[in-house]
Design a protein around this motif. Structure first.
Motif, PDB file in Angstrom:
ATOM      1  N   VAL A 198       5.891  -4.143   2.167  1.00  0.00           N
ATOM      2  CA  VAL A 198       5.460  -5.468   2.601  1.00  0.00           C
ATOM      3  C   VAL A 198       5.732  -6.448   1.472  1.00  0.00           C
ATOM      4  O   VAL A 198       5.563  -6.116   0.293  1.00  0.00           O
ATOM      5  N   ALA A 199       6.191  -7.615   1.841  1.00  0.00           N
ATOM      6  CA  ALA A 199       6.400  -8.697   0.878  1.00  0.00           C
ATOM      7  C   ALA A 199       5.486  -9.848   1.271  1.00  0.00           C
ATOM      8  O   ALA A 199       5.595 -10.375   2.385  1.00  0.00           O
ATOM      9  N   ILE A 200       4.572 -10.209   0.390  1.00  0.00           N
ATOM     10  CA  ILE A 200       3.649 -11.309   0.632  1.00  0.00           C
ATOM     11  C   ILE A 200       4.117 -12.498  -0.198  1.00  0.00           C
ATOM     12  O   ILE A 200       4.185 -12.423  -1.428  1.00  0.00           O
ATOM     13  N   CYS A 201       4.447 -13.575   0.483  1.00  0.00           N
ATOM     14  CA  CYS A 201       5.021 -14.747  -0.179  1.00  0.00           C
ATOM     15  C   CYS A 201       3.993 -15.871  -0.171  1.00  0.00           C
ATOM     16  O   CYS A 201       3.599 -16.354   0.908  1.00  0.00           O
ATOM     17  N   THR A 202       3.552 -16.293  -1.343  1.00  0.00           N
ATOM     18  CA  THR A 202       2.491 -17.278  -1.465  1.00  0.00           C
ATOM     19  C   THR A 202       2.835 -18.286  -2.540  1.00  0.00           C
ATOM     20  O   THR A 202       3.834 -18.161  -3.249  1.00  0.00           O
ATOM     21  N   ARG A 203       1.952 -19.264  -2.668  1.00  0.00           N
ATOM     22  CA  ARG A 203       1.980 -20.188  -3.804  1.00  0.00           C
ATOM     23  C   ARG A 203       0.679 -20.063  -4.599  1.00  0.00           C
ATOM     24  O   ARG A 203       0.291 -20.963  -5.324  1.00  0.00           O
ATOM     25  N   ILE A 204       0.028 -18.929  -4.460  1.00  0.00           N
ATOM     26  CA  ILE A 204      -1.281 -18.745  -5.069  1.00  0.00           C
ATOM     27  C   ILE A 204      -1.186 -18.735  -6.599  1.00  0.00           C
ATOM     28  O   ILE A 204      -0.257 -18.182  -7.179  1.00  0.00           O
ATOM     29  N   HIS A 205      -2.149 -19.394  -7.248  1.00  0.00           N
ATOM     30  CA  HIS A 205      -2.196 -19.382  -8.711  1.00  0.00           C
ATOM     31  C   HIS A 205      -3.583 -19.003  -9.235  1.00  0.00           C
ATOM     32  O   HIS A 205      -3.800 -18.941 -10.443  1.00  0.00           O
ATOM     33  N   THR A 206      -4.526 -18.715  -8.323  1.00  0.00           N
ATOM     34  CA  THR A 206      -5.875 -18.331  -8.726  1.00  0.00           C
ATOM     35  C   THR A 206      -5.839 -16.962  -9.394  1.00  0.00           C
ATOM     36  O   THR A 206      -5.358 -15.990  -8.804  1.00  0.00           O
ATOM     37  N   PRO A 207      -6.346 -16.840 -10.629  1.00  0.00           N
ATOM     38  CA  PRO A 207      -6.317 -15.545 -11.316  1.00  0.00           C
ATOM     39  C   PRO A 207      -7.127 -14.495 -10.565  1.00  0.00           C
ATOM     40  O   PRO A 207      -8.052 -14.821  -9.815  1.00  0.00           O
ATOM     41  N   PRO A 208      -6.782 -13.217 -10.724  1.00  0.00           N
ATOM     42  CA  PRO A 208      -7.549 -12.154 -10.076  1.00  0.00           C
ATOM     43  C   PRO A 208      -9.015 -12.195 -10.489  1.00  0.00           C
ATOM     44  O   PRO A 208      -9.341 -12.439 -11.650  1.00  0.00           O
ATOM     45  N   GLY A 209      -9.903 -11.935  -9.519  1.00  0.00           N
ATOM     46  CA  GLY A 209     -11.326 -11.880  -9.800  1.00  0.00           C
ATOM     47  C   GLY A 209     -11.768 -10.485 -10.204  1.00  0.00           C
ATOM     48  O   GLY A 209     -10.956  -9.613 -10.538  1.00  0.00           O
ATOM     49  N   LYS A 210     -13.069 -10.241 -10.114  1.00  0.00           N
ATOM     50  CA  LYS A 210     -13.666  -9.018 -10.669  1.00  0.00           C
ATOM     51  C   LYS A 210     -13.092  -7.744 -10.058  1.00  0.00           C
ATOM     52  O   LYS A 210     -12.724  -6.814 -10.781  1.00  0.00           O
ATOM     53  N   THR A 211     -12.998  -7.687  -8.733  1.00  0.00           N
ATOM     54  CA  THR A 211     -12.526  -6.451  -8.100  1.00  0.00           C
ATOM     55  C   THR A 211     -11.015  -6.315  -8.211  1.00  0.00           C
ATOM     56  O   THR A 211     -10.503  -5.209  -8.421  1.00  0.00           O
ATOM     57  N   LEU A 212     -10.290  -7.405  -8.073  1.00  0.00           N
ATOM     58  CA  LEU A 212      -8.840  -7.322  -8.278  1.00  0.00           C
ATOM     59  C   LEU A 212      -8.519  -6.848  -9.690  1.00  0.00           C
ATOM     60  O   LEU A 212      -7.552  -6.106  -9.900  1.00  0.00           O
ATOM     61  N   ARG A 213      -9.335  -7.254 -10.655  1.00  0.00           N
ATOM     62  CA  ARG A 213      -9.088  -6.809 -12.033  1.00  0.00           C
ATOM     63  C   ARG A 213      -9.269  -5.300 -12.174  1.00  0.00           C
ATOM     64  O   ARG A 213      -8.682  -4.680 -13.058  1.00  0.00           O
ATOM     65  N   LYS A 214     -10.097  -4.687 -11.296  1.00  0.00           N
ATOM     66  CA  LYS A 214     -10.223  -3.227 -11.331  1.00  0.00           C
ATOM     67  C   LYS A 214      -8.885  -2.570 -11.019  1.00  0.00           C
ATOM     68  O   LYS A 214      -8.538  -1.521 -11.589  1.00  0.00           O
ATOM     69  N   LEU A 215      -8.127  -3.168 -10.086  1.00  0.00           N
ATOM     70  CA  LEU A 215      -6.794  -2.646  -9.786  1.00  0.00           C
ATOM     71  C   LEU A 215      -5.919  -2.613 -11.036  1.00  0.00           C
ATOM     72  O   LEU A 215      -5.072  -1.729 -11.189  1.00  0.00           O
ATOM     73  N   MET A 216      -6.144  -3.574 -11.917  1.00  0.00           N
ATOM     74  CA  MET A 216      -5.291  -3.724 -13.086  1.00  0.00           C
ATOM     75  C   MET A 216      -5.553  -2.651 -14.139  1.00  0.00           C
ATOM     76  O   MET A 216      -4.792  -2.521 -15.096  1.00  0.00           O
ATOM     77  N   THR A 217      -6.614  -1.892 -13.959  1.00  0.00           N
ATOM     78  CA  THR A 217      -6.940  -0.845 -14.946  1.00  0.00           C
ATOM     79  C   THR A 217      -6.619   0.555 -14.430  1.00  0.00           C
ATOM     80  O   THR A 217      -6.890   1.534 -15.124  1.00  0.00           O
ATOM     81  N   MET A 218      -6.058   0.664 -13.233  1.00  0.00           N
ATOM     82  CA  MET A 218      -5.890   1.971 -12.598  1.00  0.00           C
ATOM     83  C   MET A 218      -4.512   2.595 -12.819  1.00  0.00           C
ATOM     84  O   MET A 218      -4.303   3.760 -12.492  1.00  0.00           O
ATOM     85  N   ASN A 219      -3.569   1.822 -13.287  1.00  0.00           N
ATOM     86  CA  ASN A 219      -2.221   2.325 -13.580  1.00  0.00           C
ATOM     87  C   ASN A 219      -1.596   3.069 -12.394  1.00  0.00           C
ATOM     88  O   ASN A 219      -0.935   4.102 -12.561  1.00  0.00           O
ATOM     89  N   GLY A 220      -1.817   2.536 -11.193  1.00  0.00           N
ATOM     90  CA  GLY A 220      -1.190   3.117 -10.021  1.00  0.00           C
ATOM     91  C   GLY A 220      -1.834   4.381  -9.495  1.00  0.00           C
ATOM     92  O   GLY A 220      -1.295   5.006  -8.575  1.00  0.00           O
ATOM     93  N   ASP A 221      -2.959   4.800 -10.041  1.00  0.00           N
ATOM     94  CA  ASP A 221      -3.663   5.998  -9.572  1.00  0.00           C
ATOM     95  C   ASP A 221      -4.444   5.635  -8.313  1.00  0.00           C
ATOM     96  O   ASP A 221      -5.598   5.203  -8.373  1.00  0.00           O
ATOM     97  N   LEU A 222      -3.845   5.838  -7.131  1.00  0.00           N
ATOM     98  CA  LEU A 222      -4.436   5.363  -5.887  1.00  0.00           C
ATOM     99  C   LEU A 222      -5.716   6.107  -5.519  1.00  0.00           C
ATOM    100  O   LEU A 222      -6.624   5.529  -4.912  1.00  0.00           O
ATOM    101  N   GLU A 223      -5.820   7.378  -5.862  1.00  0.00           N
ATOM    102  CA  GLU A 223      -7.062   8.103  -5.581  1.00  0.00           C
ATOM    103  C   GLU A 223      -8.217   7.499  -6.377  1.00  0.00           C
ATOM    104  O   GLU A 223      -9.331   7.334  -5.859  1.00  0.00           O
ATOM    105  N   ARG A 224      -7.950   7.180  -7.595  1.00  0.00           N
ATOM    106  CA  ARG A 224      -8.975   6.560  -8.436  1.00  0.00           C
ATOM    107  C   ARG A 224      -9.297   5.160  -7.937  1.00  0.00           C
ATOM    108  O   ARG A 224     -10.453   4.737  -7.939  1.00  0.00           O
ATOM    109  N   VAL A 225      -8.275   4.440  -7.485  1.00  0.00           N
ATOM    110  CA  VAL A 225      -8.485   3.098  -6.934  1.00  0.00           C
ATOM    111  C   VAL A 225      -9.453   3.155  -5.768  1.00  0.00           C
ATOM    112  O   VAL A 225     -10.409   2.365  -5.677  1.00  0.00           O
TER     113      VAL A 225
END
Length: 412
Positions: free
Chosen positions: A305-332
């Motif tokens: 999927v390609a999501i095309c936006t003009r969004i500039h709002t920085p990731p919030g608390k839960t999105l930032r959790k994604l940033m610490t998982m290094n692609g480990d989807l089970e852990r996510v």
């Protein structure tokens, strides 16, 4: 022979895409803002209230001295014009501007709207931002399953409450009907957080339960007259509907189906979904809606999927959790389940999309941030074009926050 189509991104001019004819599944291609029929939103709102569906004219729904609260929902296009039309209709019905309160979801929203409605405010109309964490701003409405149902004090104390919401297609992400603008937007923080839970929509009865709770809040509040604003492709407003909740829901469903349902014959290996509209529509909530819409038409075994936006709002608390998982989807999955923040559902929809395949993301965020979220950064329309040209099959959903793909009965 290549097929040429366009994507509509933010409020920018349409971008041209081309791909192989054999890979083409379809595109929901709206009119550009310049082509879309112009609607006088204030006049349309006043007219809708003068002749509501399934409900008497507003002159018969009020008595002199009534205090009116307009509960303005999120994502209502041209909200200031809608309010102007409402106030004009109320004046036509005999109410003074000083008897009208416009209630929005936060103090920041109130500040913006107050600036847009300076003349009404100077004449006594009040714009108030709801503060769900303030106990003094809430009133006990009823007990539901032994749990207190709390609502905004201004709405509770008003003689007439008019919810104003964004009309959505049945089957779109968390569509909850004509009272969606009321609840939980004007309830307490705990209720809002419960509705924001990452996986709140995944249970087999989650959608119907939330719809039932939302309807019940509207009934208990006594909001018998509602207004829905149907967005139009191209960034405008297609229609304003006012009247009894069930009649409005039916009229809005018909209007949204004609504007936003895209018939597709088969599922796609690549779904391109865009967020059109101004900065107010470039939100993580709408990213979640676009990802959900894309999932309805994506290949169930493997899809990108390609999501095309003009969004500039920085990731919030839960999105930032994604940033610490290094692609480990089970852990996510284990980390995100139960998260209750305003970006939790966007994070959860990104996770579910990543389970199906790669997620490409065009935005105004920097490449490092996008990659840390587990997505692939799309830097330019040219990169998107190359991605589309390589795809085995492709579907484009313009204005993915509203568009809904549906399969004909024979293809299911």
């Amino acid at each position: 022979m290549p097929v040429v189509t366009h994507i509509h991104l933010g409020d920018c001019p349409p971008l041209e895409l081309s791909l192989r004819d054999e890979a083409w599944i379809g595109c929901h291609e709206p009119q550009s803002p310049g082509e879309a029929e112009s609607l006088d939103v204030a006049a349309a709102t006043m007219a809708a209230l003068q002749q509501p569906v399934g409900f008497p004219p507003i002159t018969q729904a009020m008595v002199p001295g009534d205090q009116v609260a307009i509960a303005l929902g999120a994502d209502v296009r041209q909200a200031d014009a809608v309010v102007r039309g409402l106030v004009a209709a109320l004046e036509w019905a005999g109410a003074g501007r000083e008897s009208v309160q416009v209630v929005v979801g936060s103090t920041a929203e109130a500040d913006t709207l107050r600036e847009q409605l300076q003349d009404l405010v100077q004449d006594g109309c009040v714009v108030i931002g709801h503060t769900p964490s303030d106990e003094k701003a809430l009133c006990y409405l009823a007990a539901v399953d032994e749990v207190p149902l709390l609502m905004c004090r201004e709405l509770f104390e008003a003689d007439v409450v008019i919810p104003v919401g964004c009309g959505r297609t049945a089957g779109s992400y968390d569509s909850r009907g004509p009272y969606e603008s009321l609840y939980p937007r004007f309830s307490d923080t705990a209720t809002q957080r419960r509705y924001e839970q990452a996986d709140a929509l995944d249970g087999p009865t989650a959608v119907s339960t939330r719809r039932g709770e939302t309807d019940r809040a509207g009934w208990l509040l006594g909001a018998s007259l509602v207004v829905q604003v149907v967005p139009a492709p191209g960034g405008g407003v297609a229609k304003v509907v006012a009247g009894a909740p069930d009649d409005v829901a039916q009229a809005v469903a018909e209007a949204c189906d004609s504007q936003w349902v895209q018939e597709v014959e088969s599922r796609a290996r690549l779904v391109v979904a865009t967020l059109a509209g101004n900065e107010q529509e470039q939100t993580w909530d709408n990213v979640a809606r676009a990802l959900y819409a894309a999932s309805l038409a994506a290949d169930e075994d493997y899809s990108a999927v390609a999501i095309c936006t003009r969004i500039h709002t920085p990731p919030g608390k839960t999105l930032r959790k994604l940033m610490t998982m290094n692609g480990d989807l089970e852990r996510v999955a284990s980390e995100l389940q139960g998260a209750q923040t305003d970006d939790a559902q966007a994070a959860w929809e990104i996770y579910k999309a990543l389970c199906r395949g790669p997620v490409y993301f065009m935005s105004q965020l920097d490449e490092e941030t996008v990659e840390e979220l587990g997505m692939t950064h799309v830097n330019s329309p040219e990169e998107l074009t190359r991605l589309v040209e390589r795809s085995e099959s492709c579907l484009v959903l313009n204005e993915g926050q509203y568009a809904v793909p549906r399969f004909p009965a024979h293809s299911r």
